[in-house]
Design a protein around this motif. Structure first.
Motif, PDB file in Angstrom:
ATOM      1  N   SER A 227     -23.933 -30.829  -9.167  1.00  0.00           N
ATOM      2  CA  SER A 227     -23.656 -30.578 -10.580  1.00  0.00           C
ATOM      3  C   SER A 227     -24.332 -29.295 -11.031  1.00  0.00           C
ATOM      4  CB  SER A 227     -24.156 -31.754 -11.427  1.00  0.00           C
ATOM      5  OG  SER A 227     -24.081 -31.461 -12.814  1.00  0.00           O
ATOM      6  N   THR A 228     -23.786 -28.704 -12.077  1.00  0.00           N
ATOM      7  CA  THR A 228     -24.423 -27.540 -12.687  1.00  0.00           C
ATOM      8  C   THR A 228     -25.452 -27.952 -13.729  1.00  0.00           C
ATOM      9  OG1 THR A 228     -22.620 -27.389 -14.296  1.00  0.00           O
ATOM     10  CG2 THR A 228     -22.410 -26.076 -12.295  1.00  0.00           C
ATOM     11  N   GLY A 229     -25.727 -29.242 -13.854  1.00  0.00           N
ATOM     12  CA  GLY A 229     -26.757 -29.711 -14.777  1.00  0.00           C
ATOM     13  C   GLY A 229     -28.144 -29.274 -14.342  1.00  0.00           C
ATOM     14  N   ALA A 230     -29.070 -29.303 -15.283  1.00  0.00           N
ATOM     15  CA  ALA A 230     -30.436 -28.852 -15.025  1.00  0.00           C
ATOM     16  C   ALA A 230     -31.241 -29.934 -14.310  1.00  0.00           C
ATOM     17  CB  ALA A 230     -31.130 -28.477 -16.331  1.00  0.00           C
ATOM     18  N   TRP A 231     -32.219 -29.494 -13.519  1.00  0.00           N
ATOM     19  CA  TRP A 231     -33.132 -30.433 -12.870  1.00  0.00           C
ATOM     20  C   TRP A 231     -33.842 -31.312 -13.897  1.00  0.00           C
ATOM     21  CZ3 TRP A 231     -32.746 -31.755  -8.124  1.00  0.00           C
ATOM     22  CH2 TRP A 231     -32.376 -30.859  -7.125  1.00  0.00           C
ATOM     23  N   ASN A 232     -33.938 -30.826 -15.128  1.00  0.00           N
ATOM     24  CA  ASN A 232     -34.630 -31.599 -16.164  1.00  0.00           C
ATOM     25  C   ASN A 232     -34.003 -32.971 -16.394  1.00  0.00           C
ATOM     26  OD1 ASN A 232     -34.571 -28.599 -16.660  1.00  0.00           O
ATOM     27  ND2 ASN A 232     -36.284 -29.146 -17.988  1.00  0.00           N
ATOM     28  N   VAL A 233     -32.693 -33.095 -16.161  1.00  0.00           N
ATOM     29  CA  VAL A 233     -32.023 -34.364 -16.447  1.00  0.00           C
ATOM     30  C   VAL A 233     -31.878 -35.219 -15.192  1.00  0.00           C
ATOM     31  CG1 VAL A 233     -30.799 -33.415 -18.427  1.00  0.00           C
ATOM     32  CG2 VAL A 233     -29.725 -33.328 -16.175  1.00  0.00           C
ATOM     33  N   PHE A 234     -32.561 -34.871 -14.117  1.00  0.00           N
ATOM     34  CA  PHE A 234     -32.483 -35.658 -12.886  1.00  0.00           C
ATOM     35  C   PHE A 234     -32.773 -37.141 -13.124  1.00  0.00           C
ATOM     36  CE2 PHE A 234     -34.740 -37.606  -9.321  1.00  0.00           C
ATOM     37  CZ  PHE A 234     -33.853 -37.416  -8.269  1.00  0.00           C
ATOM     38  N   PRO A 235     -33.871 -37.513 -13.821  1.00  0.00           N
ATOM     39  CA  PRO A 235     -34.130 -38.954 -14.014  1.00  0.00           C
ATOM     40  C   PRO A 235     -33.029 -39.656 -14.799  1.00  0.00           C
ATOM     41  CG  PRO A 235     -36.070 -37.638 -14.561  1.00  0.00           C
ATOM     42  CD  PRO A 235     -34.927 -36.689 -14.449  1.00  0.00           C
ATOM     43  N   VAL A 236     -32.458 -38.964 -15.795  1.00  0.00           N
ATOM     44  CA  VAL A 236     -31.415 -39.572 -16.615  1.00  0.00           C
ATOM     45  C   VAL A 236     -30.153 -39.809 -15.790  1.00  0.00           C
ATOM     46  CG1 VAL A 236     -30.013 -39.273 -18.682  1.00  0.00           C
ATOM     47  CG2 VAL A 236     -32.384 -38.457 -18.654  1.00  0.00           C
ATOM     48  N   LEU A 237     -29.754 -38.816 -15.004  1.00  0.00           N
ATOM     49  CA  LEU A 237     -28.551 -38.962 -14.192  1.00  0.00           C
ATOM     50  C   LEU A 237     -28.752 -40.004 -13.099  1.00  0.00           C
ATOM     51  CD1 LEU A 237     -27.449 -35.234 -13.834  1.00  0.00           C
ATOM     52  CD2 LEU A 237     -26.591 -36.960 -15.426  1.00  0.00           C
ATOM     53  N   LYS A 238     -29.935 -40.012 -12.494  1.00  0.00           N
ATOM     54  CA  LYS A 238     -30.214 -40.984 -11.444  1.00  0.00           C
ATOM     55  C   LYS A 238     -30.102 -42.403 -11.993  1.00  0.00           C
ATOM     56  CE  LYS A 238     -31.800 -41.047  -7.060  1.00  0.00           C
ATOM     57  NZ  LYS A 238     -31.127 -40.356  -5.940  1.00  0.00           N
ATOM     58  N   ARG A 239     -30.622 -42.591 -13.186  1.00  0.00           N
ATOM     59  CA  ARG A 239     -30.547 -43.902 -13.822  1.00  0.00           C
ATOM     60  C   ARG A 239     -29.104 -44.285 -14.119  1.00  0.00           C
ATOM     61  NH1 ARG A 239     -33.255 -48.708 -14.604  1.00  0.00           N
ATOM     62  NH2 ARG A 239     -32.843 -49.562 -16.656  1.00  0.00           N
ATOM     63  N   GLY A 267     -23.054 -21.343 -12.665  1.00  0.00           N
ATOM     64  CA  GLY A 267     -22.719 -22.670 -12.168  1.00  0.00           C
ATOM     65  C   GLY A 267     -21.842 -22.630 -10.931  1.00  0.00           C
ATOM     66  N   PRO A 268     -20.737 -21.855 -10.937  1.00  0.00           N
ATOM     67  CA  PRO A 268     -19.911 -21.777  -9.731  1.00  0.00           C
ATOM     68  C   PRO A 268     -20.675 -21.248  -8.516  1.00  0.00           C
ATOM     69  CG  PRO A 268     -18.675 -21.003 -11.632  1.00  0.00           C
ATOM     70  CD  PRO A 268     -20.092 -21.221 -12.092  1.00  0.00           C
ATOM     71  N   GLU A 269     -21.547 -20.284  -8.700  1.00  0.00           N
ATOM     72  CA  GLU A 269     -22.331 -19.775  -7.569  1.00  0.00           C
ATOM     73  C   GLU A 269     -23.258 -20.855  -7.028  1.00  0.00           C
ATOM     74  OE1 GLU A 269     -24.395 -16.208  -8.502  1.00  0.00           O
ATOM     75  OE2 GLU A 269     -22.575 -15.055  -8.927  1.00  0.00           O
ATOM     76  N   HIS A 270     -23.849 -21.637  -7.924  1.00  0.00           N
ATOM     77  CA  HIS A 270     -24.718 -22.737  -7.486  1.00  0.00           C
ATOM     78  C   HIS A 270     -23.942 -23.730  -6.633  1.00  0.00           C
ATOM     79  CE1 HIS A 270     -27.192 -26.340  -7.564  1.00  0.00           C
ATOM     80  NE2 HIS A 270     -26.283 -26.963  -8.294  1.00  0.00           N
TER      81      HIS A 270
END
Length: 367
Positions: A227-239, A267-270
């Motif tokens: 995803s192009t989402g930020a590492w900051n939301v890792f716990p939220v997405l994991k949940r 985002g596309p490059e990532h």
């Protein structure tokens, strides 16, 4: 009174990048961010704040593994293992995801890793991200790497090692593919940061069932969420993934901060770099690539299939509704076509997981 040395050096870098050429000179936004990190970090150290590690889910093979984490400042009252909780017990992190955006990263810090009986020393980047590829031989299965910056703040990071005999893998987008937020894309960062309840996020119908069906056919299949989402939301997405029955697996997110070339990362490059890195890590795997037609997934997956024709089993594209298309990019029509070329892998489209499962069965790819 003199300027503290970290601030002094950061200001010097902001004023003059030294002998750098125009091609490697950091963008002004990146240099401003470096100054901010130096100033805020100095203040927090003066308040006796210490370093904490936020571990992420890594992956690897018998030849080596990729360990991911983030170095942050935390108050003395914050336990060292605050981020090191089982996914089924991440109540605080899941509900208060905005705290992850309010945290202060600790750039360029030395991090120690213990994995497979071997100890490694790596360094975080200027965004506080630890992204280390370690040459260590591990058997297939789930492992845990121990990370610390000093004795007493150890945390553990999950590592999934894929069996060498496995031949099928799954790469899945997140926004509008497994989760619908019903908000314009520019507001997704705010949504992921400040939304309070997990119930506000809607699961795409049939997608958990589709992934579970694929797992039954390939029990050791690696599942990677890209995803192009930020590492900051890792716990939220994991949940969210856990609570809605999606298979567990690494999340490959990105840092939204400035780079040497601009204000934000592409985002596309990532996604392109992440896919190529997976192909290099698992040269014998054929990936099922799952995305949506609201952004660039069709073209990114098609380009990956051209570069790595032996590493793509199929492309599954979820078709957004007209209202979702408008929220995604402002038009009622898909941004890109999801048709496959004559020599490319099968590209199947449907509005939800039920339709994609039926399409796989019609193609004879699932019983």
């Amino acid at each position: 009174m003199g300027i503290p040395s970290p601030l002094s050096s950061a200001l010097s870098a902001l004023r003059s990048p030294g002998a750098r050429t125009d091609s490697d000179r950091p963008h002004l936004a990146a240099r401003v961010e470096d100054v901010k990190n130096a100033v805020v970090g100095g203040v927090l150290r003066g308040l006796n704040w210490d370093l904490r590690l936020q571990p992420f889910h890594g992956y690897g093979s018998g030849r080596g593994v990729r360990v991911l984490a983030k170095v942050l400042y935390a108050s003395p009252r914050t336990p060292a293992d605050f981020h090191d909780q089982p996914v089924h017990d991440m109540r605080t992190m899941a509900v208060r995801g905005w705290r992850n955006f309010a945290g202060q990263v600790a750039p360029n810090r030395t991090v120690h890793i213990l994995l497979g009986g071997e100890q490694f020393t790596v360094r975080a980047d200027r965004s506080g991200i630890v992204d280390a590829t370690l040459q260590v031989s591990l058997p297939a299965g789930r492992h845990q790497a121990v990370l610390w910056t000093k004795p007493g703040n150890e945390v553990t990071a999950d590592i999934t090692v894929v069996p060498p005999e496995e031949r099928i893998g799954l790469v899945s987008d997140i926004d509008d593919t497994v989760m619908v937020t019903w908000l314009p894309r520019p507001l997704l960062a705010f949504w992921n940061a400040f939304v309070i309840h997990q119930s506000s996020r809607q699961v795409v119908p049939g997608m958990p069932m589709l992934y579970q069906r694929l797992m039954r056919e390939h029990p050791q299949m690696p599942v990677v969420y890209l995803s192009t989402g930020a590492w900051n939301v890792f716990p939220v997405l994991k949940r969210f993934l856990y609570r809605n029955g999606y298979p567990d697996g690494p999340l490959l997110l990105t840092d939204w901060g400035p780079t040497n070339t601009g204000f934000f990362r592409s985002g596309p490059e990532h996604k392109t770099r992440s896919l190529d890195r997976l192909a290099a890590a698992y040269p014998d795997l054929r990936w099922i690539l799952v995305g949506d037609d609201g952004q660039h997934d069709p073209s990114l997956y098609a380009a990956f299939a051209q570069r790595h024709p032996d590493n793509v089993e199929a492309v599954l594209i979820r078709q957004l509704t007209e209202s979702e298309q408008v929220l995604a990019h402002g038009s009622r029509r898909p941004l890109e076509s999801s048709r496959s070329g004559p020599d490319g892998p099968p590209t199947l489209s449907a509005p939800d997981g039920h339709g994609l499962l039926a399409a796989l069965q019609r193609e004879g790819m699932l019983p």
